[in-house]
Design a protein around this motif. Sequence first.
Motif, PDB file in Angstrom:
ATOM      1  N   GLY A 137       0.811  -1.207   0.000  1.00 21.24           N
ATOM      2  CA  GLY A 137       0.000   0.000   0.000  1.00 21.24           C
ATOM      3  C   GLY A 137       0.845   1.257   0.000  1.00 21.24           C
ATOM      4  O   GLY A 137       0.472   2.273  -0.587  1.00 21.24           O
ATOM      5  N   LEU A 138       1.992   1.200   0.657  1.00 20.13           N
ATOM      6  CA  LEU A 138       2.876   2.362   0.748  1.00 20.13           C
ATOM      7  C   LEU A 138       3.690   2.573  -0.531  1.00 20.13           C
ATOM      8  O   LEU A 138       3.784   3.683  -1.051  1.00 20.13           O
ATOM      9  CB  LEU A 138       3.815   2.212   1.944  1.00 20.13           C
ATOM     10  CG  LEU A 138       4.792   3.351   2.204  1.00 20.13           C
ATOM     11  CD1 LEU A 138       4.026   4.612   2.585  1.00 20.13           C
ATOM     12  CD2 LEU A 138       5.769   2.966   3.296  1.00 20.13           C
ATOM     13  N   LYS A 139       4.286   1.497  -1.043  1.00 17.87           N
ATOM     14  CA  LYS A 139       5.207   1.604  -2.174  1.00 17.87           C
ATOM     15  C   LYS A 139       4.628   1.136  -3.500  1.00 17.87           C
ATOM     16  O   LYS A 139       5.157   1.471  -4.554  1.00 17.87           O
ATOM     17  CB  LYS A 139       6.483   0.786  -1.891  1.00 17.87           C
ATOM     18  CG  LYS A 139       7.266   1.262  -0.696  1.00 17.87           C
ATOM     19  CD  LYS A 139       7.862   2.618  -0.944  1.00 17.87           C
ATOM     20  CE  LYS A 139       8.721   3.043   0.227  1.00 17.87           C
ATOM     21  NZ  LYS A 139       9.347   4.331   0.014  1.00 17.87           N
ATOM     22  N   GLY A 140       3.575   0.301  -3.455  1.00 15.31           N
ATOM     23  CA  GLY A 140       3.047  -0.273  -4.681  1.00 15.31           C
ATOM     24  C   GLY A 140       3.977  -1.365  -5.202  1.00 15.31           C
ATOM     25  O   GLY A 140       4.976  -1.717  -4.561  1.00 15.31           O
ATOM     26  N   ASN A 141       3.639  -1.922  -6.354  1.00 18.10           N
ATOM     27  CA  ASN A 141       4.483  -2.924  -6.999  1.00 18.10           C
ATOM     28  C   ASN A 141       4.342  -2.740  -8.503  1.00 18.10           C
ATOM     29  O   ASN A 141       3.314  -3.092  -9.096  1.00 18.10           O
ATOM     30  CB  ASN A 141       4.055  -4.333  -6.573  1.00 18.10           C
ATOM     31  CG  ASN A 141       5.006  -5.396  -7.046  1.00 18.10           C
ATOM     32  OD1 ASN A 141       5.705  -5.232  -8.052  1.00 18.10           O
ATOM     33  ND2 ASN A 141       5.041  -6.499  -6.333  1.00 18.10           N
ATOM     34  N   ASP A 142       5.377  -2.191  -9.119  1.00 15.31           N
ATOM     35  CA  ASP A 142       5.333  -1.882 -10.544  1.00 15.31           C
ATOM     36  C   ASP A 142       5.242  -3.130 -11.411  1.00 15.31           C
ATOM     37  O   ASP A 142       4.622  -3.109 -12.464  1.00 15.31           O
ATOM     38  CB  ASP A 142       6.567  -1.071 -10.950  1.00 15.31           C
ATOM     39  CG  ASP A 142       6.588   0.303 -10.295  1.00 15.31           C
ATOM     40  OD1 ASP A 142       5.488   0.801  -9.965  1.00 15.31           O
ATOM     41  OD2 ASP A 142       7.682   0.860 -10.100  1.00 15.31           O
ATOM     42  N   TRP A 146       0.378  -3.050  -9.262  1.00 15.70           N
ATOM     43  CA  TRP A 146      -0.396  -2.697  -8.073  1.00 15.70           C
ATOM     44  C   TRP A 146       0.025  -1.285  -7.686  1.00 15.70           C
ATOM     45  O   TRP A 146       1.180  -1.027  -7.367  1.00 15.70           O
ATOM     46  CB  TRP A 146      -0.121  -3.652  -6.920  1.00 15.70           C
ATOM     47  CG  TRP A 146      -0.644  -5.038  -7.123  1.00 15.70           C
ATOM     48  CD1 TRP A 146      -1.590  -5.443  -8.012  1.00 15.70           C
ATOM     49  CD2 TRP A 146      -0.233  -6.198  -6.420  1.00 15.70           C
ATOM     50  NE1 TRP A 146      -1.803  -6.783  -7.914  1.00 15.70           N
ATOM     51  CE2 TRP A 146      -0.989  -7.290  -6.930  1.00 15.70           C
ATOM     52  CE3 TRP A 146       0.678  -6.452  -5.413  1.00 15.70           C
ATOM     53  CZ2 TRP A 146      -0.847  -8.573  -6.468  1.00 15.70           C
ATOM     54  CZ3 TRP A 146       0.818  -7.746  -4.948  1.00 15.70           C
ATOM     55  CH2 TRP A 146       0.059  -8.793  -5.467  1.00 15.70           C
ATOM     56  N   ASN A 147      -0.909  -0.399  -7.703  1.00 13.88           N
ATOM     57  CA  ASN A 147      -0.610   0.996  -7.397  1.00 13.88           C
ATOM     58  C   ASN A 147      -0.531   1.203  -5.890  1.00 13.88           C
ATOM     59  O   ASN A 147      -1.201   0.523  -5.119  1.00 13.88           O
ATOM     60  CB  ASN A 147      -1.688   1.916  -7.981  1.00 13.88           C
ATOM     61  CG  ASN A 147      -1.728   1.852  -9.486  1.00 13.88           C
ATOM     62  OD1 ASN A 147      -0.713   1.623 -10.126  1.00 13.88           O
ATOM     63  ND2 ASN A 147      -2.911   2.047 -10.047  1.00 13.88           N
ATOM     64  N   LYS A 148       0.279   2.168  -5.507  1.00 13.55           N
ATOM     65  CA  LYS A 148       0.309   2.526  -4.086  1.00 13.55           C
ATOM     66  C   LYS A 148      -0.965   3.292  -3.763  1.00 13.55           C
ATOM     67  O   LYS A 148      -1.525   3.995  -4.618  1.00 13.55           O
ATOM     68  CB  LYS A 148       1.558   3.326  -3.742  1.00 13.55           C
ATOM     69  CG  LYS A 148       1.771   4.574  -4.546  1.00 13.55           C
ATOM     70  CD  LYS A 148       3.093   5.194  -4.185  1.00 13.55           C
ATOM     71  CE  LYS A 148       3.415   6.335  -5.136  1.00 13.55           C
ATOM     72  NZ  LYS A 148       4.698   6.918  -4.826  1.00 13.55           N
ATOM     73  N   ILE A 149      -1.444   3.126  -2.532  1.00  9.12           N
ATOM     74  CA  ILE A 149      -2.683   3.789  -2.135  1.00  9.12           C
ATOM     75  C   ILE A 149      -2.482   4.754  -0.977  1.00  9.12           C
ATOM     76  O   ILE A 149      -3.377   5.516  -0.649  1.00  9.12           O
ATOM     77  CB  ILE A 149      -3.780   2.766  -1.758  1.00  9.12           C
ATOM     78  CG1 ILE A 149      -3.373   1.972  -0.526  1.00  9.12           C
ATOM     79  CG2 ILE A 149      -4.115   1.877  -2.929  1.00  9.12           C
ATOM     80  CD1 ILE A 149      -4.520   1.249   0.137  1.00  9.12           C
ATOM     81  N   CYS A 150      -1.331   4.719  -0.361  1.00  8.61           N
ATOM     82  CA  CYS A 150      -1.116   5.565   0.820  1.00  8.61           C
ATOM     83  C   CYS A 150      -1.015   7.044   0.489  1.00  8.61           C
ATOM     84  O   CYS A 150      -1.145   7.880   1.368  1.00  8.61           O
ATOM     85  CB  CYS A 150       0.115   5.091   1.590  1.00  8.61           C
ATOM     86  SG  CYS A 150      -0.178   3.528   2.438  1.00  8.61           S
ATOM     87  N   ASN A 151      -0.797   7.378  -0.782  1.00  4.30           N
ATOM     88  CA  ASN A 151      -0.803   8.783  -1.159  1.00  4.30           C
ATOM     89  C   ASN A 151      -2.236   9.320  -1.208  1.00  4.30           C
ATOM     90  O   ASN A 151      -2.457  10.521  -1.115  1.00  4.30           O
ATOM     91  CB  ASN A 151      -0.093   8.994  -2.489  1.00  4.30           C
ATOM     92  CG  ASN A 151      -0.685   8.147  -3.598  1.00  4.30           C
ATOM     93  OD1 ASN A 151      -1.424   7.192  -3.359  1.00  4.30           O
ATOM     94  ND2 ASN A 151      -0.346   8.483  -4.829  1.00  4.30           N
ATOM     95  N   VAL A 152      -3.228   8.430  -1.305  1.00  4.83           N
ATOM     96  CA  VAL A 152      -4.635   8.834  -1.315  1.00  4.83           C
ATOM     97  C   VAL A 152      -5.271   8.585   0.049  1.00  4.83           C
ATOM     98  O   VAL A 152      -5.943   9.450   0.604  1.00  4.83           O
ATOM     99  CB  VAL A 152      -5.412   8.075  -2.421  1.00  4.83           C
ATOM    100  CG1 VAL A 152      -6.891   8.421  -2.369  1.00  4.83           C
ATOM    101  CG2 VAL A 152      -4.823   8.369  -3.791  1.00  4.83           C
ATOM    102  N   TYR A 153      -5.055   7.393   0.600  1.00  3.91           N
ATOM    103  CA  TYR A 153      -5.665   6.986   1.875  1.00  3.91           C
ATOM    104  C   TYR A 153      -4.632   7.096   2.998  1.00  3.91           C
ATOM    105  O   TYR A 153      -4.208   6.096   3.581  1.00  3.91           O
ATOM    106  CB  TYR A 153      -6.181   5.550   1.781  1.00  3.91           C
ATOM    107  CG  TYR A 153      -7.282   5.365   0.770  1.00  3.91           C
ATOM    108  CD1 TYR A 153      -8.581   5.731   1.073  1.00  3.91           C
ATOM    109  CD2 TYR A 153      -7.021   4.824  -0.480  1.00  3.91           C
ATOM    110  CE1 TYR A 153      -9.600   5.556   0.155  1.00  3.91           C
ATOM    111  CE2 TYR A 153      -8.035   4.640  -1.399  1.00  3.91           C
ATOM    112  CZ  TYR A 153      -9.320   5.012  -1.087  1.00  3.91           C
ATOM    113  OH  TYR A 153     -10.335   4.841  -1.991  1.00  3.91           O
ATOM    114  N   ASP A 154      -4.220   8.310   3.302  1.00  2.00           N
ATOM    115  CA  ASP A 154      -3.140   8.512   4.266  1.00  2.00           C
ATOM    116  C   ASP A 154      -3.538   8.130   5.693  1.00  2.00           C
ATOM    117  O   ASP A 154      -2.772   7.480   6.407  1.00  2.00           O
ATOM    118  CB  ASP A 154      -2.633   9.947   4.217  1.00  2.00           C
ATOM    119  CG  ASP A 154      -3.740  10.974   4.422  1.00  2.00           C
ATOM    120  OD1 ASP A 154      -4.927  10.623   4.237  1.00  2.00           O
ATOM    121  OD2 ASP A 154      -3.415  12.123   4.771  1.00  2.00           O
TER     122      ASP A 154
END
Length: 190
Positions: A137-142, A146-154
């Motif tokens: 969720g923090l870094k994602g996986n290119d 899988w996109n990171k989500i912590c930039n939206v759901y902080d």
Amino acid sequence: MAATVEDGGGKTAPTPPPPAKPLCGELVLRLLLFAVSLSALVVLVTAKQTEVVPVVLAPQLVFAPVAAQFKDSPALIYLLVALCATTLYSLLTAGSSVKSRGSSCAKRVFVLILLDVVYAGIMASATGAAGAVAWVGLKGNDHTRWNKICNVYDKFCRHIGSATALGLVASILLVLLAGLNAYSLYRRSR
């Protein structure tokens, strides 16, 4: 065989048992384990955040509110169950420590060692699973897209990260309790 003491008249009387030492260290660690696991449980259950994000529908892109909850991930549900079990276990064993008041038998200490190790393993595996989900969720996986989500759901990510860190502390406390009881059992055997 009980030890005896001679009194002034030449009679022997059984030696009274030594006063029971309170297992202060064990009790404190068990109460700390209860506080940490209950705190992690509360933080995990309150991990919920809703944000408006772009959602791809067949012909167009639409912005819609999407909720992130701990219930959306099996790893976080596993952490929740492990925390519930550890909280209950710590409460029961703290009560047992108070009830025995330091006069616990070797069998009880041995069973506590085994249970502490089992619960430490459960907590460590649940913490590892939740940590892996939190990392993605923090870094994602290119590679898997899988996109990171912590930039939206902080706020959600802070809750998950805090619950995972507290789960790690609970695992360490369980290992310390197992070591403390193992040392206690070793000391009795000498």
